[in-house]
Scaffold this active site. Structure first.
Site, PDB file in Angstrom:
ATOM      1  N   HIS A  83      -3.569   7.400  -2.341  1.00 31.53           N
ATOM      2  CA  HIS A  83      -3.778   6.886  -3.687  1.00 31.53           C
ATOM      3  C   HIS A  83      -3.486   7.982  -4.714  1.00 31.53           C
ATOM      4  CE1 HIS A  83      -6.669   3.701  -1.985  1.00 31.53           C
ATOM      5  NE2 HIS A  83      -5.616   3.081  -2.451  1.00 31.53           N
ATOM      6  N   HIS A  96      -0.665  -0.015   0.098  1.00 30.66           N
ATOM      7  CA  HIS A  96      -1.496   0.705  -0.859  1.00 30.66           C
ATOM      8  C   HIS A  96      -0.906   2.095  -1.076  1.00 30.66           C
ATOM      9  CE1 HIS A  96      -5.561  -1.600  -0.656  1.00 30.66           C
ATOM     10  NE2 HIS A  96      -4.561  -2.414  -0.374  1.00 30.66           N
ATOM     11  N   ASP A 144      -9.721  -5.747  -6.172  1.00 29.84           N
ATOM     12  CA  ASP A 144      -9.213  -4.647  -5.350  1.00 29.84           C
ATOM     13  C   ASP A 144     -10.397  -3.926  -4.690  1.00 29.84           C
ATOM     14  OD1 ASP A 144      -7.235  -3.047  -4.275  1.00 29.84           O
ATOM     15  OD2 ASP A 144      -6.935  -1.856  -6.085  1.00 29.84           O
ATOM     16  N   HIS A 145     -10.126  -2.788  -4.107  1.00 28.00           N
ATOM     17  CA  HIS A 145     -11.057  -2.013  -3.275  1.00 28.00           C
ATOM     18  C   HIS A 145     -12.538  -2.252  -3.577  1.00 28.00           C
ATOM     19  CE1 HIS A 145      -8.049   0.591  -1.342  1.00 28.00           C
ATOM     20  NE2 HIS A 145      -7.374   0.386  -2.460  1.00 28.00           N
ATOM     21  N   GLU A 153      -9.552   6.727  -5.411  1.00 28.89           N
ATOM     22  CA  GLU A 153      -9.412   5.632  -6.366  1.00 28.89           C
ATOM     23  C   GLU A 153     -10.793   5.162  -6.773  1.00 28.89           C
ATOM     24  OE1 GLU A 153      -6.754   1.704  -7.156  1.00 28.89           O
ATOM     25  OE2 GLU A 153      -7.347   2.041  -5.092  1.00 28.89           O
ATOM     26  N   ASN A 187       0.325  -2.673  -4.042  1.00 31.92           N
ATOM     27  CA  ASN A 187      -0.559  -2.305  -5.143  1.00 31.92           C
ATOM     28  C   ASN A 187       0.092  -1.255  -6.033  1.00 31.92           C
ATOM     29  OD1 ASN A 187      -2.314  -3.943  -3.746  1.00 31.92           O
ATOM     30  ND2 ASN A 187      -3.997  -2.473  -3.723  1.00 31.92           N
TER      31      ASN A 187
END
Length: 343
Positions: A213, A251, A95-96, A169, A273
């Site tokens: 997020h 997201h 992920d990110h 996040e 996500n």
């Protein structure tokens, strides 16, 4: 089933898009959370995506070590081995990855997969995200252009973020005007001009439509999932493609209504996500167990407690069951229940 081959992962994504559903992509940071995800997907009869962030990889390596590339590889090896015991197919994803983490996270993982492929095996992860939302658009595109051919060569998929997801996040925080939370057709067009539409390597696009997020109360975030359909139509018209040419990612979905999720999926989202909600489900189950068994997990007033209660396996199973139940709920919201390619 074993972890998906690149061909199986492509089949998963193609079937989701063709049949109007999406996969939950659930963040994990421990062996327990990996097991909970596999349990939940199995109970739902759904395939899915297990993913790890830089912070999750740091934790998996040992929280005093901060060896995120090592942690991510260990994460993938564990998931690959235990997934063989479950009747569903899962893909592994990082992920990110913001620009500061390229050198100690994403690039070493790609290099490790390149060595695996040279040896006749598959990539360690089936897809990787480059998160260029914190850099100027042109730089975001240039880095994506550098990564895409390397991922294509190992038969892996790139995920890019076009726009800004609000909130925070793993220490990456985005703040700014509300307008920045909505991707524009012009920005997406620049990406497509640079990356193509699959001919140069497959990629997933995380477009933003008000996403944030973390956790938020209903009404505090103004999602516009219909924007995804508008952008898909504009790209299809400009580049002379069929409908919904982009494979999209949702997201910041915590707290979203079923209607918002359904609209996003109808407009081409194939991956959503999930992190905050499953974190809460895991921890809330532990909290409930501890409150109900406080005199067993604590040596109260000189007592000895109850080993069967404070054994980490006792409350660990409760935590995994709680998280698995939230995974099942996610598959129901996204429509992937009962659609495993392994069935």
């Amino acid at each position: 089933m074993p972890v998906a081959t690149p061909e199986q992962y492509a089949e998963m994504l193609d079937k989701a898009k063709a049949n109007g559903y999406a996969y939950p992509a659930i963040n994990a940071a421990s062996s327990q959370s990996i097991n909970a995800i596999l349990q939940g997907l199995t109970e739902a009869g759904s395939d899915g995506i297990i993913q790890v962030t830089t912070g999750g990889a740091d934790y998996f390596a040992g929280h005093t070590v901060k060896g995120r590339a090592t942690g991510a590889i260990a994460f993938a090896k564990f998931a690959t081995e235990v997934a063989k015991n479950y009747p569903v197919t899962v893909a592994l994803h990082t992920d990110h990855c913001p620009k500061p983490a390229l050198e100690d996270f994403l690039l070493p993982l790609i290099a490790a997969s390149e060595e695996e492929v040279k040896a006749g095996r598959g990539p360690i992860f089936q897809s990787h995200m480059w998160d260029g939302s914190a850099v100027p658009l042109d730089e975001n595109i240039e880095i994506a252009k550098e990564l895409l051919p390397r991922l294509k060569a190992i038969n892996a998929i790139l995920e890019v973020e076009i726009g800004v997801v609000g909130g925070e996040e793993d220490g990456v925080k985005h703040e700014g005007s509300n307008e920045a939370l909505y991707t524009t057709t012009a920005d997406v067009s620049k990406f497509v001009e640079a990356l193509g539409l699959g001919e140069n390597g497959r990629y997933l696009a995380a477009l933003t439509f008000g996403n944030v997020h973390g956790v938020y109360k209903p009404g505090n975030v103004k999602l516009r999932p219909e924007l995804l359909g508008e952008i898909q139509a504009a790209i299809a018209e400009r580049f002379h493609t069929g409908p919904k040419p982009l494979d999209l990612v949702f997201h910041g979905g915590s707290g979203s209504t079923p209607e918002e999720i359904a609209t996003a999926v109808a407009n081409g989202v194939v991956k959503m996500n999930i992190d905050t909600d499953t974190q809460y489900a895991f921890t809330r189950s532990v909290a409930g167990f501890m409150f109900q068994n406080y005199d067993g997990v604590l040596k109260v007033d000189g007592g000895v407690g109850n080993k069967k209660a404070y054994d980490p396996r006792a409350w660990g199973k409760v935590a995994e069951n709680g998280m698995a139940a939230r995974v099942v709920e996610a598959t129901q919201q996204l429509g992937s229940t009962g659609h495993s390619i392994s069935a």
